[in-house]
Design a protein around this motif. Structure first.
Motif, PDB file in Angstrom:
ATOM      1  N   ALA A  55      14.920  41.745 -46.030  1.00 29.96           N
ATOM      2  CA  ALA A  55      16.255  41.491 -46.581  1.00 29.96           C
ATOM      3  C   ALA A  55      16.412  42.152 -47.942  1.00 29.96           C
ATOM      4  N   ALA A  56      15.389  42.052 -48.786  1.00 24.92           N
ATOM      5  CA  ALA A  56      15.457  42.657 -50.113  1.00 24.92           C
ATOM      6  C   ALA A  56      15.476  44.173 -50.027  1.00 24.92           C
ATOM      7  N   ILE A  57      14.715  44.741 -49.091  1.00 19.44           N
ATOM      8  CA  ILE A  57      14.717  46.198 -48.920  1.00 19.44           C
ATOM      9  C   ILE A  57      16.073  46.674 -48.425  1.00 19.44           C
ATOM     10  N   ALA A  58      16.656  45.950 -47.472  1.00 18.49           N
ATOM     11  CA  ALA A  58      17.989  46.306 -46.968  1.00 18.49           C
ATOM     12  C   ALA A  58      19.014  46.279 -48.094  1.00 18.49           C
ATOM     13  N   ALA A  59      18.944  45.261 -48.951  1.00 20.41           N
ATOM     14  CA  ALA A  59      19.880  45.161 -50.072  1.00 20.41           C
ATOM     15  C   ALA A  59      19.686  46.307 -51.059  1.00 20.41           C
ATOM     16  N   LEU A  60      18.431  46.693 -51.293  1.00 19.59           N
ATOM     17  CA  LEU A  60      18.158  47.793 -52.217  1.00 19.59           C
ATOM     18  C   LEU A  60      18.665  49.112 -51.654  1.00 19.59           C
ATOM     19  N   ILE A  61      18.450  49.352 -50.372  1.00 15.85           N
ATOM     20  CA  ILE A  61      18.969  50.567 -49.741  1.00 15.85           C
ATOM     21  C   ILE A  61      20.488  50.600 -49.844  1.00 15.85           C
ATOM     22  N   SER A  62      21.138  49.476 -49.579  1.00 17.47           N
ATOM     23  CA  SER A  62      22.600  49.411 -49.668  1.00 17.47           C
ATOM     24  C   SER A  62      23.076  49.756 -51.070  1.00 17.47           C
ATOM     25  N   LEU A  63      22.383  49.232 -52.073  1.00 10.87           N
ATOM     26  CA  LEU A  63      22.757  49.492 -53.459  1.00 10.87           C
ATOM     27  C   LEU A  63      22.572  50.955 -53.826  1.00 10.87           C
ATOM     28  N   CYS A  64      21.460  51.531 -53.394  1.00  9.28           N
ATOM     29  CA  CYS A  64      21.125  52.895 -53.812  1.00  9.28           C
ATOM     30  C   CYS A  64      21.878  53.974 -53.032  1.00  9.28           C
ATOM     31  N   TYR A  65      22.204  53.701 -51.775  1.00 12.07           N
ATOM     32  CA  TYR A  65      22.814  54.730 -50.938  1.00 12.07           C
ATOM     33  C   TYR A  65      24.303  54.517 -50.707  1.00 12.07           C
ATOM     34  N   GLY A  66      24.819  53.371 -51.111  1.00 11.96           N
ATOM     35  CA  GLY A  66      26.259  53.176 -51.046  1.00 11.96           C
ATOM     36  C   GLY A  66      26.805  52.824 -49.684  1.00 11.96           C
ATOM     37  N   PHE A  67      25.979  52.309 -48.784  1.00 15.24           N
ATOM     38  CA  PHE A  67      26.485  51.802 -47.512  1.00 15.24           C
ATOM     39  C   PHE A  67      25.721  50.535 -47.165  1.00 15.24           C
ATOM     40  N   ALA A  68      26.253  49.759 -46.245  1.00 13.45           N
ATOM     41  CA  ALA A  68      25.655  48.465 -45.919  1.00 13.45           C
ATOM     42  C   ALA A  68      24.532  48.621 -44.904  1.00 13.45           C
ATOM     43  N   MET A  69      23.290  48.470 -45.354  1.00 12.62           N
ATOM     44  CA  MET A  69      22.139  48.470 -44.454  1.00 12.62           C
ATOM     45  C   MET A  69      21.859  47.039 -44.017  1.00 12.62           C
ATOM     46  N   GLU A  70      21.737  46.833 -42.724  1.00 12.88           N
ATOM     47  CA  GLU A  70      21.524  45.488 -42.197  1.00 12.88           C
ATOM     48  C   GLU A  70      20.043  45.113 -42.214  1.00 12.88           C
ATOM     49  N   GLU A  71      19.786  43.861 -42.562  1.00 12.69           N
ATOM     50  CA  GLU A  71      18.411  43.372 -42.578  1.00 12.69           C
ATOM     51  C   GLU A  71      17.749  43.534 -41.220  1.00 12.69           C
ATOM     52  N   GLU A  72      18.471  43.235 -40.143  1.00  8.58           N
ATOM     53  CA  GLU A  72      17.879  43.321 -38.812  1.00  8.58           C
ATOM     54  C   GLU A  72      17.487  44.747 -38.461  1.00  8.58           C
ATOM     55  N   LYS A  73      18.229  45.711 -38.996  1.00 13.26           N
ATOM     56  CA  LYS A  73      17.870  47.110 -38.732  1.00 13.26           C
ATOM     57  C   LYS A  73      16.561  47.454 -39.425  1.00 13.26           C
ATOM     58  N   VAL A  74      16.403  46.976 -40.654  1.00 16.66           N
ATOM     59  CA  VAL A  74      15.154  47.205 -41.369  1.00 16.66           C
ATOM     60  C   VAL A  74      13.988  46.552 -40.621  1.00 16.66           C
ATOM     61  N   ARG A  75      14.182  45.328 -40.165  1.00 22.61           N
ATOM     62  CA  ARG A  75      13.135  44.657 -39.394  1.00 22.61           C
ATOM     63  C   ARG A  75      12.789  45.443 -38.130  1.00 22.61           C
ATOM     64  N   ALA A  76      13.798  46.044 -37.503  1.00 26.97           N
ATOM     65  CA  ALA A  76      13.578  46.778 -36.251  1.00 26.97           C
ATOM     66  C   ALA A  76      12.697  48.006 -36.449  1.00 26.97           C
ATOM     67  N   TRP A  77      12.699  48.576 -37.652  1.00 30.23           N
ATOM     68  CA  TRP A  77      11.845  49.741 -37.913  1.00 30.23           C
ATOM     69  C   TRP A  77      10.374  49.405 -37.689  1.00 30.23           C
ATOM     70  N   ARG A  78      10.030  48.150 -37.880  1.00 27.15           N
ATOM     71  CA  ARG A  78       8.638  47.745 -37.718  1.00 27.15           C
ATOM     72  C   ARG A  78       8.214  47.719 -36.250  1.00 27.15           C
ATOM     73  N   GLN A  79       9.167  47.876 -35.351  1.00 27.63           N
ATOM     74  CA  GLN A  79       8.869  47.931 -33.917  1.00 27.63           C
ATOM     75  C   GLN A  79       8.707  49.360 -33.418  1.00 27.63           C
ATOM     76  N   HIS A  80       8.971  50.340 -34.268  1.00 28.16           N
ATOM     77  CA  HIS A  80       8.816  51.731 -33.853  1.00 28.16           C
ATOM     78  C   HIS A  80       7.349  52.026 -33.534  1.00 28.16           C
ATOM     79  N   PRO A  81       7.064  52.842 -32.536  1.00 31.57           N
ATOM     80  CA  PRO A  81       5.671  53.210 -32.246  1.00 31.57           C
ATOM     81  C   PRO A  81       4.978  53.873 -33.430  1.00 31.57           C
ATOM     82  N   GLU A  82       5.761  54.497 -34.314  1.00 33.85           N
ATOM     83  CA  GLU A  82       5.199  55.212 -35.461  1.00 33.85           C
ATOM     84  C   GLU A  82       5.003  54.319 -36.692  1.00 33.85           C
ATOM     85  N   PHE A  83       5.323  53.043 -36.568  1.00 29.78           N
ATOM     86  CA  PHE A  83       5.167  52.112 -37.693  1.00 29.78           C
ATOM     87  C   PHE A  83       3.698  51.855 -37.993  1.00 29.78           C
TER      88      PHE A  83
END
Length: 216
Positions: free
Chosen positions: A82-110
């Motif tokens: 959640a904190a990473i999603a909020a930081l990305i949103s602040l730095c890049y100027g768009f709304a990054m969802e917490e669930e999307k950040v969590r989903a990255w951890r399911q990538h085979p390359e994680f």
């Protein structure tokens, strides 16, 4: 599709994204991705051009960047999503969802060690960065690197990048990174200071006024 050998010989010049992503990627309808060597602006009237650099790092040597006093470098956990999603949103100027950040951890390359964060003494998340590793090509790909606006110009971006490169050097053969050429945060200069090289630029072209899809 390129062979792995062809890609490894020139990863940033052959594809705009890592090989493992390109295997399943299709550019959204109406968008074009063109390398600078093949780009002629006069051929695209009425199209918006968003140039992106793509840089290469041999992981030999890996930069060493001292951690400024008052900060703590740690591995980022799923609970930090959640904190990473909020930081990305602040730095890049768009709304990054917490669930999307969590989903990255399911990538085979994680790989858990390729998620790092910087905490300030008061507990604020000062910066975070993630990378992925593809064992098929031996590539490490830096994905998200961001420093809180209050904590910039202290070398924290270089600390994050160096931390990821140091971890990747233990598993990968090379690393790549990309970002907007015209980004006011001057990301390209940061990566070059950390040893990334190359002159490859990819042009993302869409009809004027349309938002560039995040997946490109």
């Amino acid at each position: 599709m390129l062979t792995i050998e062809e890609y490894r010989a020139n990863p940033c010049g052959r594809l705009s994204i890592p090989y493992y992503k390109a295997k399943t990627f299709t550019a959204p309808s109406g968008w074009k991705v063109i390398h600078h060597r093949d780009f002629h602006p006069e051929s695209w009237p009425g199209w918006e051009d968003r140039p992106y650099f793509r840089l290469f790092h041999s992981l030999r040597p890996v930069p060493v960047c001292p951690l400024p006093a008052g900060y703590r470098l740690e591995q980022a956990e799923e609970a930090d999503s959640a904190a990473i999603a909020a930081l990305i949103s602040l730095c890049y100027g768009f709304a990054m969802e917490e669930e999307k950040v969590r989903a990255w951890r399911q990538h085979p390359e994680f790989r858990p060690e390729l998620w790092v964060k910087l905490s300030r003494e008061d507990g604020m998340l000062a910066g975070a960065a993630t990378a992925e590793y593809d064992p098929e090509t031996g590539e490490g790909s830096l994905e998200w690197v961001q420093v809180h606006p209050e904590c910039r110009r202290q070398g924290l971006g270089a600390v994050l990048v160096a931390a990821l490169l140091g971890r990747l050097a233990r598993m990968a053969d090379f690393a790549t990174v990309s970002g907007e050429v015209d980004n006011p945060a001057m990301q390209e200069a940061l990566y070059r200071r950390c040893g990334f090289t190359g002159e490859d630029v990819w042009h993302i072209l869409g009809k004027s006024g349309e938002k560039v899809p995040e997946e490109i």
